[in-house]
Design a protein around this motif. Structure first.
Motif, PDB file in Angstrom:
ATOM      1  N   VAL A 285      -6.798   0.483  62.956  1.00  0.00           N
ATOM      2  CA  VAL A 285      -7.313   1.821  62.700  1.00  0.00           C
ATOM      3  C   VAL A 285      -7.465   2.513  64.048  1.00  0.00           C
ATOM      4  CG1 VAL A 285      -9.325   3.151  61.927  1.00  0.00           C
ATOM      5  CG2 VAL A 285      -8.504   1.218  60.566  1.00  0.00           C
ATOM      6  N   ILE A 286      -6.853   3.687  64.164  1.00  0.00           N
ATOM      7  CA  ILE A 286      -6.986   4.475  65.390  1.00  0.00           C
ATOM      8  C   ILE A 286      -7.724   5.759  65.048  1.00  0.00           C
ATOM      9  CG2 ILE A 286      -5.813   5.688  67.269  1.00  0.00           C
ATOM     10  CD1 ILE A 286      -3.466   3.758  66.950  1.00  0.00           C
ATOM     11  N   SER A 287      -8.906   5.891  65.599  1.00  0.00           N
ATOM     12  CA  SER A 287      -9.739   7.065  65.404  1.00  0.00           C
ATOM     13  C   SER A 287      -9.319   8.140  66.402  1.00  0.00           C
ATOM     14  CB  SER A 287     -11.203   6.692  65.628  1.00  0.00           C
ATOM     15  OG  SER A 287     -12.038   7.817  65.554  1.00  0.00           O
ATOM     16  N   VAL A 288      -9.052   9.336  65.880  1.00  0.00           N
ATOM     17  CA  VAL A 288      -8.679  10.460  66.735  1.00  0.00           C
ATOM     18  C   VAL A 288      -9.964  11.182  67.135  1.00  0.00           C
ATOM     19  CG1 VAL A 288      -7.312  12.570  66.925  1.00  0.00           C
ATOM     20  CG2 VAL A 288      -6.456  10.661  65.545  1.00  0.00           C
ATOM     21  N   LEU A 289     -10.297  11.077  68.406  1.00  0.00           N
ATOM     22  CA  LEU A 289     -11.551  11.635  68.919  1.00  0.00           C
ATOM     23  C   LEU A 289     -11.381  13.078  69.333  1.00  0.00           C
ATOM     24  CD1 LEU A 289     -12.666   8.632  71.150  1.00  0.00           C
ATOM     25  CD2 LEU A 289     -13.431   9.190  68.841  1.00  0.00           C
ATOM     26  N   LYS A 290     -12.427  13.828  69.284  1.00  0.00           N
ATOM     27  CA  LYS A 290     -13.818  13.468  69.144  1.00  0.00           C
ATOM     28  C   LYS A 290     -14.309  13.620  67.710  1.00  0.00           C
ATOM     29  CE  LYS A 290     -15.157  15.012  73.757  1.00  0.00           C
ATOM     30  NZ  LYS A 290     -15.934  16.003  74.498  1.00  0.00           N
ATOM     31  N   GLY A 291     -13.740  14.541  66.983  1.00  0.00           N
ATOM     32  CA  GLY A 291     -14.289  14.937  65.688  1.00  0.00           C
ATOM     33  C   GLY A 291     -14.416  13.851  64.650  1.00  0.00           C
TER      34      GLY A 291
ATOM     35  N   TYR B 144      -7.503  22.151  70.847  1.00  0.00           N
ATOM     36  CA  TYR B 144      -8.336  23.339  70.731  1.00  0.00           C
ATOM     37  C   TYR B 144      -8.981  23.784  72.029  1.00  0.00           C
ATOM     38  CZ  TYR B 144      -7.977  22.962  65.710  1.00  0.00           C
ATOM     39  OH  TYR B 144      -7.498  22.912  64.436  1.00  0.00           O
ATOM     40  N   GLY B 145      -9.284  22.874  72.934  1.00  0.00           N
ATOM     41  CA  GLY B 145     -10.066  23.259  74.096  1.00  0.00           C
ATOM     42  C   GLY B 145     -11.413  23.764  73.636  1.00  0.00           C
TER      43      GLY B 145
ATOM     44  N   GLY C 271     -10.338  12.549  51.991  1.00  0.00           N
ATOM     45  CA  GLY C 271     -11.694  12.548  51.466  1.00  0.00           C
ATOM     46  C   GLY C 271     -11.924  13.708  50.533  1.00  0.00           C
ATOM     47  N   PHE C 272     -11.720  14.924  51.036  1.00  0.00           N
ATOM     48  CA  PHE C 272     -11.985  16.131  50.261  1.00  0.00           C
ATOM     49  C   PHE C 272     -10.992  17.221  50.634  1.00  0.00           C
ATOM     50  CE2 PHE C 272     -16.021  14.043  51.233  1.00  0.00           C
ATOM     51  CZ  PHE C 272     -16.555  13.850  49.982  1.00  0.00           C
ATOM     52  N   GLU C 273     -10.611  18.032  49.656  1.00  0.00           N
ATOM     53  CA  GLU C 273      -9.876  19.270  49.941  1.00  0.00           C
ATOM     54  C   GLU C 273     -10.925  20.261  50.420  1.00  0.00           C
ATOM     55  OE1 GLU C 273      -6.910  21.919  50.535  1.00  0.00           O
ATOM     56  OE2 GLU C 273      -6.563  19.852  49.909  1.00  0.00           O
ATOM     57  N   CYS C 274     -10.673  20.873  51.559  1.00  0.00           N
ATOM     58  CA  CYS C 274     -11.669  21.734  52.194  1.00  0.00           C
ATOM     59  C   CYS C 274     -11.307  23.203  52.023  1.00  0.00           C
ATOM     60  CB  CYS C 274     -11.746  21.397  53.684  1.00  0.00           C
ATOM     61  SG  CYS C 274     -13.051  22.252  54.571  1.00  0.00           S
ATOM     62  N   PRO C 275     -12.278  24.032  51.642  1.00  0.00           N
ATOM     63  CA  PRO C 275     -12.009  25.467  51.587  1.00  0.00           C
ATOM     64  C   PRO C 275     -11.702  25.989  52.995  1.00  0.00           C
ATOM     65  CG  PRO C 275     -14.336  25.016  51.176  1.00  0.00           C
ATOM     66  CD  PRO C 275     -13.647  23.687  51.284  1.00  0.00           C
ATOM     67  N   ASP C 276     -11.111  27.150  53.082  1.00  0.00           N
ATOM     68  CA  ASP C 276     -10.681  27.720  54.358  1.00  0.00           C
ATOM     69  C   ASP C 276     -11.860  28.327  55.117  1.00  0.00           C
ATOM     70  OD1 ASP C 276      -9.014  28.394  56.412  1.00  0.00           O
ATOM     71  OD2 ASP C 276      -8.144  30.128  55.415  1.00  0.00           O
ATOM     72  N   HIS C 277     -12.758  27.447  55.557  1.00  0.00           N
ATOM     73  CA  HIS C 277     -13.909  27.828  56.373  1.00  0.00           C
ATOM     74  C   HIS C 277     -13.899  26.967  57.629  1.00  0.00           C
ATOM     75  CE1 HIS C 277     -15.660  30.103  53.105  1.00  0.00           C
ATOM     76  NE2 HIS C 277     -15.674  29.040  52.330  1.00  0.00           N
ATOM     77  N   PHE C 278     -14.494  27.481  58.704  1.00  0.00           N
ATOM     78  CA  PHE C 278     -14.691  26.664  59.901  1.00  0.00           C
ATOM     79  C   PHE C 278     -15.904  25.780  59.630  1.00  0.00           C
ATOM     80  CE2 PHE C 278     -15.932  25.483  64.139  1.00  0.00           C
ATOM     81  CZ  PHE C 278     -14.704  25.262  64.757  1.00  0.00           C
ATOM     82  N   VAL C 279     -15.701  24.469  59.612  1.00  0.00           N
ATOM     83  CA  VAL C 279     -16.764  23.542  59.224  1.00  0.00           C
ATOM     84  C   VAL C 279     -17.339  22.810  60.424  1.00  0.00           C
ATOM     85  CG1 VAL C 279     -15.938  23.233  56.865  1.00  0.00           C
ATOM     86  CG2 VAL C 279     -15.066  21.755  58.675  1.00  0.00           C
ATOM     87  N   VAL C 280     -18.581  22.386  60.279  1.00  0.00           N
ATOM     88  CA  VAL C 280     -19.294  21.642  61.311  1.00  0.00           C
ATOM     89  C   VAL C 280     -20.025  20.474  60.665  1.00  0.00           C
ATOM     90  CG1 VAL C 280     -19.619  23.673  62.800  1.00  0.00           C
ATOM     91  CG2 VAL C 280     -21.381  23.072  61.126  1.00  0.00           C
ATOM     92  N   GLY C 281     -20.476  19.570  61.508  1.00  0.00           N
ATOM     93  CA  GLY C 281     -21.263  18.439  61.041  1.00  0.00           C
ATOM     94  C   GLY C 281     -20.414  17.201  60.840  1.00  0.00           C
ATOM     95  N   TYR C 282     -21.074  16.075  60.707  1.00  0.00           N
ATOM     96  CA  TYR C 282     -20.421  14.788  60.486  1.00  0.00           C
ATOM     97  C   TYR C 282     -19.346  14.535  61.539  1.00  0.00           C
ATOM     98  CZ  TYR C 282     -19.262  10.697  57.652  1.00  0.00           C
ATOM     99  OH  TYR C 282     -19.063   9.407  57.204  1.00  0.00           O
ATOM    100  N   GLY C 283     -19.677  14.913  62.782  1.00  0.00           N
ATOM    101  CA  GLY C 283     -18.787  14.711  63.921  1.00  0.00           C
ATOM    102  C   GLY C 283     -18.046  15.953  64.360  1.00  0.00           C
ATOM    103  N   MET C 284     -17.949  16.939  63.491  1.00  0.00           N
ATOM    104  CA  MET C 284     -17.213  18.163  63.826  1.00  0.00           C
ATOM    105  C   MET C 284     -18.162  19.190  64.444  1.00  0.00           C
ATOM    106  SD  MET C 284     -14.833  18.253  60.428  1.00  0.00           S
ATOM    107  CE  MET C 284     -16.157  17.680  59.355  1.00  0.00           C
ATOM    108  N   ASP C 285     -17.618  19.988  65.361  1.00  0.00           N
ATOM    109  CA  ASP C 285     -18.477  20.853  66.152  1.00  0.00           C
ATOM    110  C   ASP C 285     -17.941  22.264  66.260  1.00  0.00           C
ATOM    111  OD1 ASP C 285     -16.226  20.288  67.824  1.00  0.00           O
ATOM    112  OD2 ASP C 285     -17.425  20.794  69.570  1.00  0.00           O
ATOM    113  N   VAL C 286     -18.779  23.106  66.815  1.00  0.00           N
ATOM    114  CA  VAL C 286     -18.372  24.394  67.349  1.00  0.00           C
ATOM    115  C   VAL C 286     -19.041  24.453  68.717  1.00  0.00           C
ATOM    116  CG1 VAL C 286     -20.226  25.700  66.200  1.00  0.00           C
ATOM    117  CG2 VAL C 286     -18.187  26.881  67.007  1.00  0.00           C
ATOM    118  N   GLY C 287     -18.236  24.526  69.769  1.00  0.00           N
ATOM    119  CA  GLY C 287     -18.782  24.535  71.127  1.00  0.00           C
ATOM    120  C   GLY C 287     -19.638  23.317  71.427  1.00  0.00           C
ATOM    121  N   HIS C 288     -19.271  22.168  70.912  1.00  0.00           N
ATOM    122  CA  HIS C 288     -19.944  20.873  71.095  1.00  0.00           C
ATOM    123  C   HIS C 288     -21.281  20.768  70.361  1.00  0.00           C
ATOM    124  CE1 HIS C 288     -16.819  19.899  73.900  1.00  0.00           C
ATOM    125  NE2 HIS C 288     -17.092  20.976  74.601  1.00  0.00           N
TER     126      HIS C 288
END
Length: 182
Positions: free
Chosen positions: A39-45, A74-75, A150-167
């Motif tokens: 298993v290779i985890s793609v970091l960071k998210g 993304y930078g 896991g889930f089909e995601c609506p077209d929103h910018f999502v955060v949490g559970y490892g995902m961020d906005v500006g860290h």
């Protein structure tokens, strides 16, 4: 609705919903005929998703090795750019079944790059597992599909559970959308 760092966060997928889906995903992965699975985890998210998924895989009777690759598209912004390797894996993938785990599949650019890289290194197979799939965002040039979603995601910018906005917001135990100031 949660308030975190002065922002209202609308919960899309709760911690309990994610945990239940992780166990289902682990069982789906276990139904494949993977041998010598890496298993290779793609970091960071994906770090939280990968950790929980690997533990669920153990509960489902799997014994994967685990590696990490850090890719950047993304930078600091939100628009996908050129894919760069910031940290490569240490393991030899030749002849192995590999499962790339990422937080979200949108354009497909990052996972296409990662899959092609691992295949060039002579992996036996490369599967893709994502927590969230934004299939409506897929680019025609990269019609990539994940093997496990896991889930089909609506077209929103999502955060949490490892995902961020500006860290920020990686620590949240759920996936949500920033709805505005509190």
């Amino acid at each position: 609705m949660a308030v975190v760092r002065g922002k209202r966060i609308e919960v899309l997928y709760s911690a309990s919903t994610i945990a239940a889906r992780n166990l289902e995903l682990a069982k789906e992965i276990g139904e494949r005929d993977y041998r010598d699975l890496l298993v290779i985890s793609v970091l960071k998210g994906s770090f939280i998703f990968s950790a929980d998924l690997v533990r669920a895989m153990h509960d489902a009777g799997l014994e994967p090795d685990v590696e990490f690759i850090m890719l950047s598209t993304y930078g600091a912004g939100t628009e996908a750019g050129e894919v760069k390797i910031l940290r490569d894996i240490d393991s030899d993938v030749a002849g192995r079944d590999v499962l790339l785990v990422d937080d979200i599949l949108e354009s497909g650019k990052t996972l296409t790059f990662a899959r092609d890289l691992i295949m060039q290194r002579s992996a036996k197979s490369v599967g893709l597992c994502v927590l969230l799939d934004k299939s409506m965002r897929r680019q025609a040039a990269t019609p990539l599909q994940a093997d496990f979603v896991g889930f089909e995601c609506p077209d929103h910018f999502v955060v949490g559970y490892g995902m961020d906005v500006g860290h920020a917001f990686r620590e949240l135990p759920f996936v949500g959308v920033v709805a505005g100031d509190a």
